[in-house]
Design an enzyme around this catalytic site. Structure first.
Site, mmCIF file in Angstrom:
data_model
loop_
_atom_site.group_PDB
_atom_site.id
_atom_site.type_symbol
_atom_site.label_atom_id
_atom_site.label_comp_id
_atom_site.label_asym_id
_atom_site.label_seq_id
_atom_site.Cartn_x
_atom_site.Cartn_y
_atom_site.Cartn_z
ATOM 1 N N HIS A 140 0.838 -1.201 0.000
ATOM 2 C CA HIS A 140 0.000 0.000 0.000
ATOM 3 C C HIS A 140 0.876 1.256 0.000
ATOM 4 C CE1 HIS A 140 -2.811 3.088 1.343
ATOM 5 N NE2 HIS A 140 -2.095 3.258 2.436
ATOM 6 N N ASP A 200 6.238 21.330 -26.866
ATOM 7 C CA ASP A 200 6.248 19.992 -26.274
ATOM 8 C C ASP A 200 7.292 19.997 -25.162
ATOM 9 O OD1 ASP A 200 6.301 17.129 -25.778
ATOM 10 O OD2 ASP A 200 5.350 16.907 -27.744
ATOM 11 N N TRP A 259 7.103 0.259 3.935
ATOM 12 C CA TRP A 259 7.614 0.980 2.752
ATOM 13 C C TRP A 259 8.983 1.566 3.031
ATOM 14 C CZ3 TRP A 259 8.735 6.057 0.993
ATOM 15 C CH2 TRP A 259 8.652 7.041 1.968
ATOM 16 N N SER A 285 13.100 5.958 -14.172
ATOM 17 C CA SER A 285 11.988 6.668 -14.770
ATOM 18 C C SER A 285 11.845 8.072 -14.173
ATOM 19 C CB SER A 285 10.710 5.857 -14.567
ATOM 20 O OG SER A 285 9.584 6.669 -14.700
ATOM 21 N N SER A 286 11.925 8.158 -12.845
ATOM 22 C CA SER A 286 11.770 9.465 -12.189
ATOM 23 C C SER A 286 12.878 10.420 -12.575
ATOM 24 C CB SER A 286 11.808 9.320 -10.667
ATOM 25 O OG SER A 286 10.675 8.665 -10.225
ATOM 26 N N HIS A 318 13.133 12.001 3.268
ATOM 27 C CA HIS A 318 12.505 13.256 3.626
ATOM 28 C C HIS A 318 12.276 14.168 2.430
ATOM 29 C CE1 HIS A 318 10.444 15.863 6.199
ATOM 30 N NE2 HIS A 318 10.952 16.808 5.446
ATOM 31 N N GLU A 353 11.802 13.241 -0.400
ATOM 32 C CA GLU A 353 10.726 12.553 -1.115
ATOM 33 C C GLU A 353 9.351 13.060 -0.664
ATOM 34 O OE1 GLU A 353 10.420 10.446 -3.560
ATOM 35 O OE2 GLU A 353 8.329 9.852 -3.268
ATOM 36 N N TYR A 401 8.593 15.933 0.272
ATOM 37 C CA TYR A 401 8.358 17.239 -0.358
ATOM 38 C C TYR A 401 8.131 17.103 -1.851
ATOM 39 C CZ TYR A 401 8.948 19.363 4.054
ATOM 40 O OH TYR A 401 8.744 19.698 5.346
ATOM 41 N N SER A 451 -1.778 27.133 -5.889
ATOM 42 C CA SER A 451 -1.502 28.555 -6.040
ATOM 43 C C SER A 451 -2.064 29.120 -7.340
ATOM 44 C CB SER A 451 0.010 28.812 -5.990
ATOM 45 O OG SER A 451 0.546 28.290 -4.805
ATOM 46 N N HIS A 490 14.957 13.380 11.709
ATOM 47 C CA HIS A 490 13.801 13.499 12.597
ATOM 48 C C HIS A 490 12.920 12.249 12.524
ATOM 49 C CE1 HIS A 490 11.525 15.806 9.198
ATOM 50 N NE2 HIS A 490 11.402 14.516 9.035
ATOM 51 N N HIS A 491 13.209 11.376 11.571
ATOM 52 C CA HIS A 491 12.501 10.101 11.529
ATOM 53 C C HIS A 491 13.191 9.073 12.410
ATOM 54 C CE1 HIS A 491 9.996 11.330 8.091
ATOM 55 N NE2 HIS A 491 11.060 12.018 7.740
ATOM 56 N N THR A 546 6.726 27.091 5.493
ATOM 57 C CA THR A 546 5.443 26.438 5.243
ATOM 58 C C THR A 546 4.307 27.343 5.717
ATOM 59 O OG1 THR A 546 6.580 24.371 5.688
ATOM 60 C CG2 THR A 546 4.194 24.261 5.477
ATOM 61 N N LYS A 573 3.501 30.060 3.278
ATOM 62 C CA LYS A 573 2.656 29.654 2.155
ATOM 63 C C LYS A 573 1.185 29.656 2.552
ATOM 64 C CE LYS A 573 3.997 27.249 -1.122
ATOM 65 N NZ LYS A 573 4.740 28.005 -2.111
ATOM 66 N N ARG A 614 1.925 1.543 15.145
ATOM 67 C CA ARG A 614 1.528 1.349 13.758
ATOM 68 C C ARG A 614 1.999 -0.022 13.270
ATOM 69 N NH1 ARG A 614 5.887 5.020 10.316
ATOM 70 N NH2 ARG A 614 4.856 4.139 8.507
HETATM 71 C C1 HEM Z 1 -7.584 5.453 0.462
HETATM 72 C C2 HEM Z 1 -7.356 6.003 1.603
HETATM 73 C C3 HEM Z 1 -6.276 5.481 2.499
HETATM 74 C C4 HEM Z 1 -6.461 4.697 3.587
HETATM 75 C C5 HEM Z 1 -7.773 4.199 4.155
HETATM 76 C C6 HEM Z 1 -5.162 4.423 4.120
HETATM 77 C C7 HEM Z 1 -4.929 3.650 5.241
HETATM 78 C C8 HEM Z 1 -3.688 3.373 5.751
HETATM 79 C C9 HEM Z 1 -3.432 2.707 6.990
HETATM 80 C C10 HEM Z 1 -4.484 2.210 7.956
HETATM 81 C C11 HEM Z 1 -2.095 2.615 7.143
HETATM 82 C C12 HEM Z 1 -1.357 2.075 8.332
HETATM 83 C C13 HEM Z 1 -1.010 0.677 8.187
HETATM 84 C C14 HEM Z 1 -0.301 0.228 9.410
HETATM 85 O O1 HEM Z 1 0.535 0.978 9.967
HETATM 86 O O2 HEM Z 1 -0.588 -0.880 9.855
HETATM 87 C C15 HEM Z 1 -1.483 3.216 6.000
HETATM 88 C C16 HEM Z 1 -0.132 3.315 5.792
HETATM 89 C C17 HEM Z 1 0.449 4.090 4.808
HETATM 90 N N1 HEM Z 1 -0.207 4.843 3.854
HETATM 91 FE FE1 HEM Z 1 -2.210 4.897 3.599
HETATM 92 N N2 HEM Z 1 -4.221 5.038 3.359
HETATM 93 C C18 HEM Z 1 -4.859 5.708 2.356
HETATM 94 C C19 HEM Z 1 -4.289 6.490 1.367
HETATM 95 C C20 HEM Z 1 -2.922 6.722 1.262
HETATM 96 C C21 HEM Z 1 -2.321 7.594 0.299
HETATM 97 C C22 HEM Z 1 -3.060 8.402 -0.729
HETATM 98 C C23 HEM Z 1 -0.989 7.537 0.514
HETATM 99 C C24 HEM Z 1 0.160 8.222 -0.193
HETATM 100 C C25 HEM Z 1 0.154 9.111 -0.986
HETATM 101 C C26 HEM Z 1 -0.739 6.641 1.587
HETATM 102 C C27 HEM Z 1 0.499 6.336 2.059
HETATM 103 C C28 HEM Z 1 0.739 5.475 3.090
HETATM 104 C C29 HEM Z 1 2.052 5.133 3.557
HETATM 105 C C30 HEM Z 1 3.382 5.626 2.997
HETATM 106 C C31 HEM Z 1 1.870 4.256 4.634
HETATM 107 C C32 HEM Z 1 2.947 3.628 5.479
HETATM 108 C C33 HEM Z 1 3.137 2.217 5.098
HETATM 109 C C34 HEM Z 1 4.069 1.586 6.047
HETATM 110 O O3 HEM Z 1 3.811 1.613 7.263
HETATM 111 O O4 HEM Z 1 5.107 1.088 5.578
HETATM 112 N N3 HEM Z 1 -1.942 6.159 2.026
HETATM 113 N N4 HEM Z 1 -2.479 3.673 5.154
HETATM 114 CU CU LIG Z 2 10.865 13.694 7.134
#
Ligand code: HEM
Ligand SMILES: [Cu+2]
Ligand SMILES: [Cu+2]
Lengths: 528, 374
Positions: free
Chosen positions: A79, A108, A144, A172-173, A256, A258, A260, A271, A305-306, A331, A334, A453
């Site tokens: 996820h 282009d 992640w 790619s990025s 970090h 990333e 931003y 804006s 800080h992480h 921040t 802004k 978490r």
């Molecule tokens: C659809 C709505 C979303 C829901 C319901 C949701 C739900 C969750 C939940 C419950 C977790 C925690 C999992 C855990 O710690 O056990 C999580 C982790 C995370 N989510 Fe989401 N999320 C959503 C959207 C997003 C979006 C849009 C992003 C990024 C742009 C995102 C990025 C992340 C990241 C980076 C983690 C951390 C994964 C990890 O612990 O390694 N999520 N999400």
């Molecule tokens: Cu950070």
């Protein structure tokens, strides 16, 4: 800004190539590639969202109901990876492809063939990443952030494929970023000086530099993992003289900036949208540009800080605490500027504006919890709890994702030539807004009450809020299907859009007809 | 000062909890029971209020515009788009607020980092998925495993009040003494957290981290591992029992006595029968989950020990597997999880139970020598 354009020149060009495969596989057209990026990103958003639904379904109640812990860990990991690298980043690259040339009056992107390649690498990378779910031992299950040694010595066999996928995404990025920089620096219409560039262009220019600076660091850290796993090195293995904490330093030096990378382009888009629907120029253009620059620079010196709990020396703790707190200043600038732009404007609330205003409010809440997390002693209590999950979803969902939705609604008329259905758009907004807050606000409480978490099961005192959160998450998730329907409907037909459907919008992109012809600005406009 | 407030609220909480079995709607962090946790709580509340006040101010202006400055009400837009004074002000004021905030934060941090002059040193080692506590000055140590049953986890029976937060052997510390924790890990990174103490520190394999606490209130304090550490990350709780000093001293004496008894047992001459009896018990707790009570295992995942070539013949290999485990498989190294006596008993048991009748005895002394020559 005003422009003189010369449209008769467009007749000399061909339209899109005939034949489905030639049209899409070989295209070098920035609009085609932009559309492909956006479609890909939305598909990934749905996939990553489905995984979030699995997570929230398991967390609906204490105890194990629908998945085993192994699979739960794979779900959180995939996820996170898919949302970050598959949904948010490609969406912004898609917006950049579509809008940068139109905003700076270029025909282009500067490097169209590379543009094609950088897009097509992405589906390959994600095919590899997602295929790990079906491999023996399962997909990556280490979060992640893939901390060593959980991801090296103790990782599943599919880790090597994960590393390969990350490498391809990185290539790619970087190519995308090079293209953005080359385009912006070389192809601006005559008269468009740097300090006349639209803010979306500015924020993307800075984002592209961040990408070029940190994607190689990510590539480095996964390569070190690859060596540790397959070639007997010990970068992160204490038994061989390595250091697991080194992994975290290298990862967050990428990680970090990333975060931003995932928010600056949204700053840019918002804006444009807020002034358009406030019918008033952006307040403090110059300070907006400087603030983004300051944020980008500071983002390189706050990574640890992480890592406040890894046992850094106190001097390190203090440095990273102060530096992080400092980021709040630009921040804040802004946010104040956006509010000042709205102040005494003539406001109307079409869907893009709704998303943009929600962006400002909710992103600010995420910024506040970020400021709290910066206080190192307090972070000892917040770290790795649901408070952090709440924090980063407040900056990512209403930040990045709402920013993308706002942009999509704002520019859909330009892309498709039709107005989207305003009632459906507003419904999408309100359901998303309510669902999102219901899902993520209670996570603050859960974290403060002590819920860690990345757990598939939790103690009984966390039961109530988890249930609320899951209900909100399902609501948010289901609502996104509506967005798909709105876009399809808008592509198929609808009220014809004028060249500039928004009475307050300004910029070169609104001087060309809607839908934007296949080739635009073959003769550069002149910006006065 | 919060400690007293806390005492009252714990009492109230206990009264409420009794008629409310599932869940509660706690909104905020709890102040905890140590100086550090109280300082953290104050920092948390300060920064929270700062954010709330700034938030209200900013959103008030915003909502004023949203309600008053609407096109639908015919409001005509102003045209200003910069104001140097305002812009400088809203850069400087937040900066000053942050500096003011950084001062107490720094002081707290300096305090928390001073782990010198401790009264008691405890080494905390993270394992997948349990904790080991070694009392360094008193020379004993033990494992602390989660006590929640699989039946509770899989919803087959009613969940206990301390679901997932209960262990067989909690850490025991005296109140009012400075206890220093030395943290490390055996496999992956774990993180040892007791919210009520304001202590969270990573346990990193190959490195030693330090932190400390001084608990004012006797009680049982619960926390969890907070660094993702694999499958059972959710299932390695931390439980600390803070007791008055006399009680602590008695407990230590008891632990030392039983450690001494263990040592004596190692010296003692064991008969086959004695070892078999003890071995059966140890086998049931530590091995039967995989190799099954009747030694038949669950091939191919878990090999049968009944009739196994290794078990029947090669003693050295048998010792090696049990003491050092088989890397990369579910067979863990039991060398530092079981005592020499239990290792000897279990091995003897395996070599003589279920018709494996080798008649061979592996003594605790043999195990001790084997471990030491490695
Ligand atoms: C659809 C709505 C979303 C829901 C319901 C949701 C739900 C969750 C939940 C419950 C977790 C925690 C999992 C855990 O710690 O056990 C999580 C982790 C995370 N989510 Fe989401 N999320 C959503 C959207 C997003 C979006 C849009 C992003 C990024 C742009 C995102 C990025 C992340 C990241 C980076 C983690 C951390 C994964 C990890 O612990 O390694 N999520 N999400
Ligand atoms: Cu950070
Ligand atoms: Cu853990």
């Amino acid at each position: 800004m005003s422009a003189v354009i010369d449209t008769h020149d467009q007749d000399h060009h061909h339209g899109p190539a005939k034949g489905y495969i030639t049209r899409w596989l070989f295209t070098t057209n920035h609009k085609d590639i932009g559309s492909m990026y956006l479609i890909f990103s939305f598909a990934m958003f749905l996939l990553g969202g489905t995984m979030a639904m699995v997570i929230r379904a398991e967390l609906f109640q204490p105890g194990l109901q629908i998945v085993e812990p192994e699979f739960f860990n794979q779900m959180t990991t995939m996820h996170g990876l898919i949302m970050v690298f598959g949904a948010v980043m490609p969406a912004f690259v898609g917006l950049a492809n579509w809008m940068l040339p139109l905003m700076i009056g270029a025909p282009d992107m500067a490097l169209p063939r590379m543009n094609n390649w950088s897009f097509w690498l992405l589906p390959c990378a994600f095919l590899i990443l997602v295929s790990t779910l079906f491999m023996e031992g399962g997909a990556p299950n280490f979060g992640w952030t893939f901390y060593a040694p959980l991801s090296t010595t103790y990782g599943p066999p599919s880790t090597t494929f994960f590393i390969f996928a990350v490498h391809i995404m990185g290539v790619s990025s970087i190519m995308g970023a090079i293209n953005v920089i080359a385009t912006i620096l070389n192809m601006r219409a005559p008269g468009m000086t740097l300090m006349k560039m639209p803010l979306f262009v500015w924020t993307w220019l800075i984002t592209a530099f961040l990408l070029i600076a940190v994607m190689p660091v990510l590539a480095g850290v996964v390569t070190m993992m690859l060596m540790d796993i397959n070639f007997g090195t010990s970068f992160f293995d204490a038994a061989g003289g390595g250091d697991p904490v080194l992994f975290q330093h290298v990862f967050w030096f990428f990680g970090h900036p990333e975060v931003y990378i995932m928010i600056l382009p949204a700053f840019g888009a918002v804006s444009h949208i807020i002034p358009a629907f406030s019918r008033k120029p952006l307040f403090g253009y110059a300070s907006m540009v400087y603030a983004v620059g300051a944020i980008a620079l500071l983002s390189f010196v706050v990574w640890a800080h992480h890592m406040f709990t890894v046992g850094m020396p106190i001097a390190g703790q203090l440095f990273f605490m102060y530096a992080t707190m400092l980021i709040a200043v630009p921040t804040g600038v802004k946010v104040f500027n956006w509010v000042a732009t709205m102040f005494r404007g003539s406001l109307s609330f079409e869907t893009p504006m709704l998303f943009a205003v929600a962006f400002v409010i909710l992103f600010t809440i995420g910024g506040f919890s970020g400021l709290m997390l910066a206080i190192a002693p307090a972070d000892f209590q917040y770290h790795d709890t649901y408070f952090v999950v709440a924090h980063f979803h407040y900056v990512l969902v209403p930040g990045a994702i709402f920013g993308i939705f706002a942009s999509a609604y704002f520019w859909l008329p330009k892309w498709t030539g039709h107005m989207y259905d305003e009632t459906l758009g507003k419904t999408h907004f309100w359901l998303s807004f309510i669902g999102m807050n219901l899902a993520f606000f209670p996570m603050h409480f859960l974290g403060l009450a002590g819920m860690p978490r990345r757990i598939p099961d939790y103690a009984l005192q966390f039961a109530d809020f988890n249930m609320v959160s899951s209900v909100g998450a399902f609501m948010f998730g289901a609502t996104q299907i509506l967005f798909l329907w709105i876009v399809v409907k808008c592509v198929r037909g609808g009220k014809k859009a004028e060249a500039n459907p928004w009475d307050g919008a300004e910029g070169l992109e609104w001087t060309i007809p809607s839908p934007a012809p296949y080739h635009t600005f073959s003769t550069p406009p002149v910006v006065k | 000062m919060h400690v007293h407030a806390k005492r009252a609220s714990v009492f109230m909480g206990a009264c409420l909890a009794s008629n409310q079995a599932l869940g509660d709607w706690t909104l905020n962090m709890a102040p905890g029971v140590t100086g550090s946790s109280n300082e953290i709580f104050d920092l948390h509340m300060t920064i929270l209020w700062i954010c709330v006040v700034i938030g209200i101010a900013v959103f008030a202006v915003m909502f004023w515009s949203i309600f008053a400055h609407r096109k639908s009400k015919g409001y005509k837009p102003a045209h200003f788009h910069e104001n140097t004074v305002v812009e400088v002000l809203w850069t400087i004021i937040p900066f000053v607020i942050l500096v003011v905030m950084a001062i107490p934060a720094t002081a707290t941090l300096v305090d928390m980092y001073d782990s010198s002059e401790s009264d008691i040193d405890i080494k905390v080692t993270g394992y997948q998925w349990k904790w080991k506590y070694d009392y360094l000055n008193e020379e004993f140590g033990y494992f602390s495993n989660m006590k929640t049953s699989q039946d509770e986890i899989y919803n087959r029976i009613q969940k206990n009040e301390h679901y997932l937060l209960d262990v067989d052997n909690p850490m025991v510390i005296p109140v009012g003494k400075k206890v220093r924790f030395l943290l490390t890990a055996n496999d992956v990174i774990h993180s040892w957290w007791v919210p009520a103490f304001g202590v969270k520190k990573d346990a990193i394999p190959g490195f030693i981290n330090e932190t400390w606490t001084r608990v004012d209130e006797p009680g049982i304090y619960r926390g969890q591992c907070t660094e993702l550490c694999g499958r059972n990350h959710a299932y390695m709780p931390v439980v600390v029992k803070a007791v008055p000093e006399e009680e602590y001293n008695e407990w230590v004496a008891e632990q030392q006595a039983s450690a001494e008894r263990e040592r004596e047992l190692t010296e003692k001459d064991w008969s086959l029968e004695e070892l078999m009896e003890r071995g059966e018990q140890a086998y049931q707790t530590a091995c039967a989950a995989c190799h099954q009570a009747d030694g038949s295992g669950m091939p191919p995942a878990f090999p049968a020990l009944k009739g196994s070539q290794m078990v029947l013949e090669d003693v050295q290999a048998h010792l090696d597997v049990v003491v050092n485990g088989v890397p990369g498989s579910a067979m863990q190294a039991f060398g530092d999880q079981l005592s020499e006596v239990d290792l000897a008993a279990v091995i003897t048991y395996e070599r003589n139970a279920w018709g494996n009748d080798t008649g061979e005895v592996v003594t605790p002394k043999q195990v001790f020598d084997y471990k030491n020559e490695e």
